[in-house]
Design a protein around this motif. Structure first.
Motif, mmCIF file in Angstrom:
data_model
loop_
_atom_site.group_PDB
_atom_site.id
_atom_site.type_symbol
_atom_site.label_atom_id
_atom_site.label_comp_id
_atom_site.label_asym_id
_atom_site.label_seq_id
_atom_site.Cartn_x
_atom_site.Cartn_y
_atom_site.Cartn_z
ATOM 1 N N GLU A 145 0.825 -1.212 0.000
ATOM 2 C CA GLU A 145 0.000 0.000 0.000
ATOM 3 C C GLU A 145 0.859 1.261 0.000
ATOM 4 O O GLU A 145 0.556 2.236 -0.687
ATOM 5 C CB GLU A 145 -0.936 -0.004 1.212
ATOM 6 N N GLN A 146 1.929 1.236 0.763
ATOM 7 C CA GLN A 146 2.827 2.398 0.825
ATOM 8 C C GLN A 146 3.374 2.734 -0.566
ATOM 9 O O GLN A 146 3.351 3.887 -0.996
ATOM 10 C CB GLN A 146 3.982 2.096 1.781
ATOM 11 N N MET A 147 3.836 1.705 -1.279
ATOM 12 C CA MET A 147 4.390 1.925 -2.608
ATOM 13 C C MET A 147 3.346 2.452 -3.578
ATOM 14 O O MET A 147 3.604 3.364 -4.362
ATOM 15 C CB MET A 147 4.988 0.618 -3.136
ATOM 16 N N ILE A 148 2.141 1.869 -3.516
ATOM 17 C CA ILE A 148 1.063 2.286 -4.419
ATOM 18 C C ILE A 148 0.758 3.770 -4.228
ATOM 19 O O ILE A 148 0.602 4.524 -5.201
ATOM 20 C CB ILE A 148 -0.213 1.450 -4.177
ATOM 21 N N GLN A 149 0.681 4.193 -2.987
ATOM 22 C CA GLN A 149 0.334 5.587 -2.710
ATOM 23 C C GLN A 149 1.452 6.545 -3.129
ATOM 24 O O GLN A 149 1.199 7.651 -3.607
ATOM 25 C CB GLN A 149 0.000 5.763 -1.225
ATOM 26 N N ILE A 150 2.705 6.122 -2.987
ATOM 27 C CA ILE A 150 3.813 6.964 -3.427
ATOM 28 C C ILE A 150 3.808 7.095 -4.944
ATOM 29 O O ILE A 150 4.005 8.181 -5.499
ATOM 30 C CB ILE A 150 5.155 6.406 -2.915
ATOM 31 N N ALA A 151 3.578 5.976 -5.626
ATOM 32 C CA ALA A 151 3.506 6.021 -7.093
ATOM 33 C C ALA A 151 2.388 6.966 -7.538
ATOM 34 O O ALA A 151 2.573 7.771 -8.468
ATOM 35 C CB ALA A 151 3.286 4.618 -7.650
ATOM 36 N N LYS A 152 1.227 6.883 -6.894
ATOM 37 C CA LYS A 152 0.100 7.765 -7.227
ATOM 38 C C LYS A 152 0.464 9.227 -6.974
ATOM 39 O O LYS A 152 0.122 10.113 -7.763
ATOM 40 C CB LYS A 152 -1.135 7.391 -6.401
ATOM 41 N N LYS A 153 1.154 9.469 -5.876
ATOM 42 C CA LYS A 153 1.556 10.829 -5.520
ATOM 43 C C LYS A 153 2.356 11.479 -6.644
ATOM 44 O O LYS A 153 2.209 12.684 -6.914
ATOM 45 C CB LYS A 153 2.375 10.787 -4.233
ATOM 46 N N TYR A 154 3.164 10.681 -7.328
ATOM 47 C CA TYR A 154 3.987 11.206 -8.402
ATOM 48 C C TYR A 154 3.359 11.024 -9.779
ATOM 49 O O TYR A 154 4.027 11.192 -10.802
ATOM 50 C CB TYR A 154 5.383 10.578 -8.347
ATOM 51 N N GLY A 155 2.072 10.682 -9.792
ATOM 52 C CA GLY A 155 1.327 10.669 -11.046
ATOM 53 C C GLY A 155 1.461 9.412 -11.876
ATOM 54 O O GLY A 155 1.212 9.444 -13.082
ATOM 55 N N TYR A 156 1.827 8.290 -11.228
ATOM 56 C CA TYR A 156 2.024 7.047 -11.961
ATOM 57 C C TYR A 156 0.857 6.075 -11.809
ATOM 58 O O TYR A 156 0.235 6.003 -10.750
ATOM 59 C CB TYR A 156 3.278 6.324 -11.471
ATOM 60 N N THR A 157 0.619 5.332 -12.886
ATOM 61 C CA THR A 157 -0.226 4.146 -12.819
ATOM 62 C C THR A 157 0.719 2.946 -12.704
ATOM 63 O O THR A 157 1.681 2.834 -13.469
ATOM 64 C CB THR A 157 -1.077 3.991 -14.088
ATOM 65 N N THR A 158 0.466 2.079 -11.737
ATOM 66 C CA THR A 158 1.307 0.898 -11.546
ATOM 67 C C THR A 158 0.840 -0.223 -12.466
ATOM 68 O O THR A 158 -0.346 -0.544 -12.503
ATOM 69 C CB THR A 158 1.275 0.435 -10.079
ATOM 70 N N VAL A 159 1.776 -0.785 -13.208
ATOM 71 C CA VAL A 159 1.462 -1.833 -14.176
ATOM 72 C C VAL A 159 2.258 -3.090 -13.849
ATOM 73 O O VAL A 159 3.490 -3.032 -13.714
ATOM 74 C CB VAL A 159 1.799 -1.375 -15.620
ATOM 75 N N LEU A 160 1.579 -4.212 -13.729
ATOM 76 C CA LEU A 160 2.252 -5.493 -13.565
ATOM 77 C C LEU A 160 2.162 -6.262 -14.882
ATOM 78 O O LEU A 160 2.505 -5.740 -15.911
ATOM 79 C CB LEU A 160 1.672 -6.255 -12.372
ATOM 80 N N TRP A 161 1.640 -7.481 -14.886
ATOM 81 C CA TRP A 161 1.554 -8.261 -16.122
ATOM 82 C C TRP A 161 0.526 -9.366 -15.947
ATOM 83 O O TRP A 161 0.151 -9.725 -14.829
ATOM 84 C CB TRP A 161 2.913 -8.866 -16.486
ATOM 85 N N SER A 162 0.059 -9.899 -17.052
ATOM 86 C CA SER A 162 -0.900 -11.009 -17.015
ATOM 87 C C SER A 162 -0.232 -12.207 -16.341
ATOM 88 O O SER A 162 0.891 -12.581 -16.703
ATOM 89 C CB SER A 162 -1.311 -11.404 -18.439
ATOM 90 N N TRP A 163 -0.936 -12.804 -15.393
ATOM 91 C CA TRP A 163 -0.339 -13.913 -14.646
ATOM 92 C C TRP A 163 0.041 -15.082 -15.556
ATOM 93 O O TRP A 163 0.974 -15.823 -15.272
ATOM 94 C CB TRP A 163 -1.307 -14.380 -13.559
ATOM 95 N N HIS A 164 -0.699 -15.244 -16.650
ATOM 96 C CA HIS A 164 -0.411 -16.350 -17.569
ATOM 97 C C HIS A 164 0.637 -15.975 -18.612
ATOM 98 O O HIS A 164 0.907 -16.759 -19.521
ATOM 99 C CB HIS A 164 -1.707 -16.799 -18.270
ATOM 100 N N GLN A 165 1.222 -14.772 -18.459
ATOM 101 C CA GLN A 165 2.213 -14.315 -19.439
ATOM 102 C C GLN A 165 3.531 -13.895 -18.787
ATOM 103 O O GLN A 165 4.198 -12.959 -19.237
ATOM 104 C CB GLN A 165 1.639 -13.171 -20.270
ATOM 105 N N ASP A 166 3.898 -14.600 -17.727
ATOM 106 C CA ASP A 166 5.207 -14.394 -17.124
ATOM 107 C C ASP A 166 6.162 -15.409 -17.753
ATOM 108 O O ASP A 166 6.133 -16.599 -17.430
ATOM 109 C CB ASP A 166 5.142 -14.595 -15.613
ATOM 110 N N THR A 167 6.998 -14.958 -18.671
ATOM 111 C CA THR A 167 7.828 -15.872 -19.457
ATOM 112 C C THR A 167 9.028 -16.435 -18.689
ATOM 113 O O THR A 167 9.642 -17.401 -19.125
ATOM 114 C CB THR A 167 8.373 -15.166 -20.711
ATOM 115 N N ASN A 168 9.372 -15.800 -17.562
ATOM 116 C CA ASN A 168 10.564 -16.215 -16.806
ATOM 117 C C ASN A 168 11.820 -16.222 -17.682
ATOM 118 O O ASN A 168 12.749 -17.005 -17.449
ATOM 119 C CB ASN A 168 10.363 -17.597 -16.173
#
Length: 243
Positions: free
Chosen positions: A149-172
């Protein structure tokens, strides 16, 4: 059993303990639009993302392949390498790709850290990119996909949308599992709106580059348009809010 639970709760309160914060799962963050894992929809659009670069040894041939197949991608870059290889970043932008923030030193945020450290990791990369590109990045991906939660709020504070990835598309692919395993992971699971996780910094390995030589033409053959993450999000928003 109920008596035991109630008794334990009372004891905890009397001893000054507080209950742990309720877990905020994927559904919670997706509903609030604070983290994006994928953007499913009717359009045959898919987003290739590359983490941990720039690294000319692999990033440059990846850019060559993307250009050959008229594909766009999003590069989540590490600030220290941005400063080392500014020309590669300039090429990414010049060829229509998206460059996004992946911290300055690739620090994992799986646990709470000093907020000043988190802010510095984001801001230093932002400043490095602005100096090279003249534009502020809009997307942020935490290394390893670790967030709180701390990281999410800091990212928002600086105007960012946090992006991860599709769980079925982690190629490793960072593990160098073999070219065919990377190819199979992407092609056997490809769906509209996928965000695919790849890396353009894997020292002493060209497996991702070799895999792309098979992935890109096949996705194109299947009718997929390979777009940036922001384009994927914009397409969704246009469908949901056409006017």
């Amino acid at each position: 059993m109920r008596r035991f639970v109630l008794g334990a709760a009372v004891t905890a309160l009397l001893c000054g303990f507080t209950a742990p914060e309720a877990t905020k799962d994927r559904a919670y963050y997706e509903k609030r639009g604070e983290i994006i894992w994928e953007v499913p929809g009717e359009s045959k659009k898919i987003a290739l993302t590359f983490d941990d670069g720039p690294y000319p040894v692999t990033t440059e041939p990846i850019l060559d392949l993307l250009k050959e197949y008229h594909a766009k991608a999003t590069f989540f870059v590490v600030g220290t390498r941005v400063e080392q290889f500014p020309e590669t970043v300039k090429r990414e932008i010049a060829e229509g790709h998206e460059v996004a923030n992946h911290t300055f030193n690739h620090i994992y945020f799986q646990q709470k850290k000093n907020s000043e450290v988190m802010q510095s990791e984001i801001v230093r990369t932002e400043e490095a990119l602005e100096q090279i590109t003249g534009k502020k990045p809009l997307l942020f991906r935490p290394p390893g996909g670790f967030y709180n939660e701390q990281m999410i709020q800091i990212a928002k504070k600086y105007g960012y949308t946090t992006v991860l990835w599709s769980w079925h598309q982690d190629t490793n692919d960072w593990r160098s599992p073999g070219v065919q395993k990377i190819v199979n992971k992407v092609l056997k699971n490809a769906r509209n709106g996928d965000i695919i996780l790849l890396h353009d910094y894997v020292p002493r390995s060209m497996q991702t580059v070799e895999a792309l030589k098979l992935i890109l033409p096949e996705l194109q053959k299947r009718g997929y348009e390979m777009v940036t993450v922001s384009d994927l999000i914009h397409n969704r928003d246009s469908v949901l809010n056409p006017y």
